[in-house]
Design an enzyme around this catalytic site. Structure first.
Site, PDB file in Angstrom:
ATOM      1  CG  ASN A 125      -1.924  -0.961   1.334  1.00 41.26           C
ATOM      2  OD1 ASN A 125      -1.988  -1.873   0.523  1.00 41.26           O
ATOM      3  ND2 ASN A 125      -2.790  -0.821   2.296  1.00 41.26           N
ATOM      4  CG  HIS A 126       0.306   4.878  -2.282  1.00 43.55           C
ATOM      5  ND1 HIS A 126       1.488   5.109  -2.925  1.00 43.55           N
ATOM      6  CD2 HIS A 126      -0.634   4.782  -3.237  1.00 43.55           C
ATOM      7  CE1 HIS A 126       1.257   5.159  -4.224  1.00 43.55           C
ATOM      8  NE2 HIS A 126      -0.015   4.958  -4.439  1.00 43.55           N
TER       9      HIS A 126
END
Ligand code: C5P
Length: 224
Positions: free
Chosen positions: A30-31
Site C-alpha cells: 500500500n502507499h
C-alpha cells in the site's frame, strides 16, 4: 519511559506499509510513508510513555526515544505486535496489506515466451487492529485505529470502528486531491465513544501531538 503524563505507560504503535513478497525481488504494498505513525510514536514518547513502534519498510528516520521493530509482511507485523503486549494503549496507523501472496516463489519469476498474463493467488492477511482490540485479558485499555478513505469518510470509519472493536478511529481523507499520502499535512475526524470530532487541517506532527495528549487524558480518567 520518562517523566510526563504517560510516565509508566506502555504504548504500541504500528506504522508504514507492509510488503507482501511475490518472489525475492517483487512485492505488493500500500502507499504509506510512515510519517503519521512515526510522529505518533514520537509524541507518545515525549509524554513519557515506553513506546514500541512496529514498522513496515519506510524511509522516515526512527523517532527518538522509541524502540523500533522493523518488519516486512503483515504476518510478521502481527507477530511483532503480539510480542509487545500487554500495553496500555495501541495505535494502529500502519497501512497493512489486506492480502498476502499464497505461494511466494522461491526464485525470481521469469516471463515465459508469449506469456500475456500472470495469475497470483492471494490469501487474506490477519487484521492486526482487530486482533489487538479483541476482548480478553491482554486487551489494551485504549485501542486506536485509522481509516483512510477516498469517499463516504465518516460512514466507512464508523462501520470500521464497530467491526474492528477499537475505541477510537482517526478518519482521514486520502483522495488524490488532499495530498495526504507522503505529504506533511492531514485533516482528520476522530470518532470515539462520544461521537465525531472534526479537527482542523494540521501537520501530521500536530495531529500526533493532539492525539497523544488525548490518549494521556483518557488513560488518566480511566485510572481515577
Ligand atoms: O480495513 P482498513 O485497512 O481500512 O482498516 C484500517 C485500520 O485497520 C488501520 O488502523 C490499520 O492499521 C488497521 N489494519 C490492521 N491490519 C490489517 C488491516 C488494517 O491493523 N490487516
Amino acid at each position: 519511559s520518562g517523566p510526563g503524563p504517560l510516565a509508566g505507560r506502555r504504548a504500541l504503535v504500528t506504522s508504514g506499509p507492509t510488503h507482501e513478497a511475490i518472489d525475492p525481488v517483487r512485492y505488493i504494498a500500500n502507499h504509506s510513508s510512515g510519517k503519521q505513525g512515526h510522529a505518533i510514536a514520537a509524541a507518545l514518547a515525549r509524554l513519557g510513555a515506553a513506546v514500541t513502534l512496529v514498522s513496515g519498510p519506510v524511509r522516515v528516520p526512527d523517532p527518538p526515544g522509541v524502540t523500533v521493530v522493523a518488519v516486512d509482511s503483515a504476518r510478521a507485523m502481527l507477530a511483532a505486535c503480539q510480542a509487545v503486549l500487554p500495553v496500555d494503549v495501541a495505535v494502529c496507523a500502519a497501512a497493512v496489506a489486506d492480502w498476502g501472496v499464497a505461494d511466494r516463489a522461491p526464485q525470481k519469476l521469469k516471463k515465459a515466451p508469449g506469456q500475456e498474463t500472470l495469475t497470483l493467488t492471494l490469501t487474506r492477511n490477519p487484521d492486526i487492529l482487530a486482533t489487538v482490540a479483541a476482548p480478553g485479558p491482554a486487551r489494551p485499555r485504549l485501542v486506536v485505529g485509522f481509516a483512510a478513505e477516498t469517499e463516504h469518510l465518516l460512514e466507512h470509519a464508523r462501520e470500521k470502528r464497530a467491526r474492528k472493536g477499537c475505541d477510537w478511529i482517526v478518519a482521514n481523507d486520502v483522495g488524490a486531491a488532499t495530498g495526504t499520502f507522503g505529504g506533511d499535512r492531514n485533516t482528520v475526524h476522530v470518532i470515539g465513544t462520544e461521537g465525531v470530532e472534526a479537527w482542523p487541517p494540521l501537520t501530521k506532527a500536530a495531529v500526533a501531538e493532539r492525539l497523544a495528549a488525548r490518549i494521556a487524558e483518557a488513560l488518566a480518567e480511566d485510572a481515577s
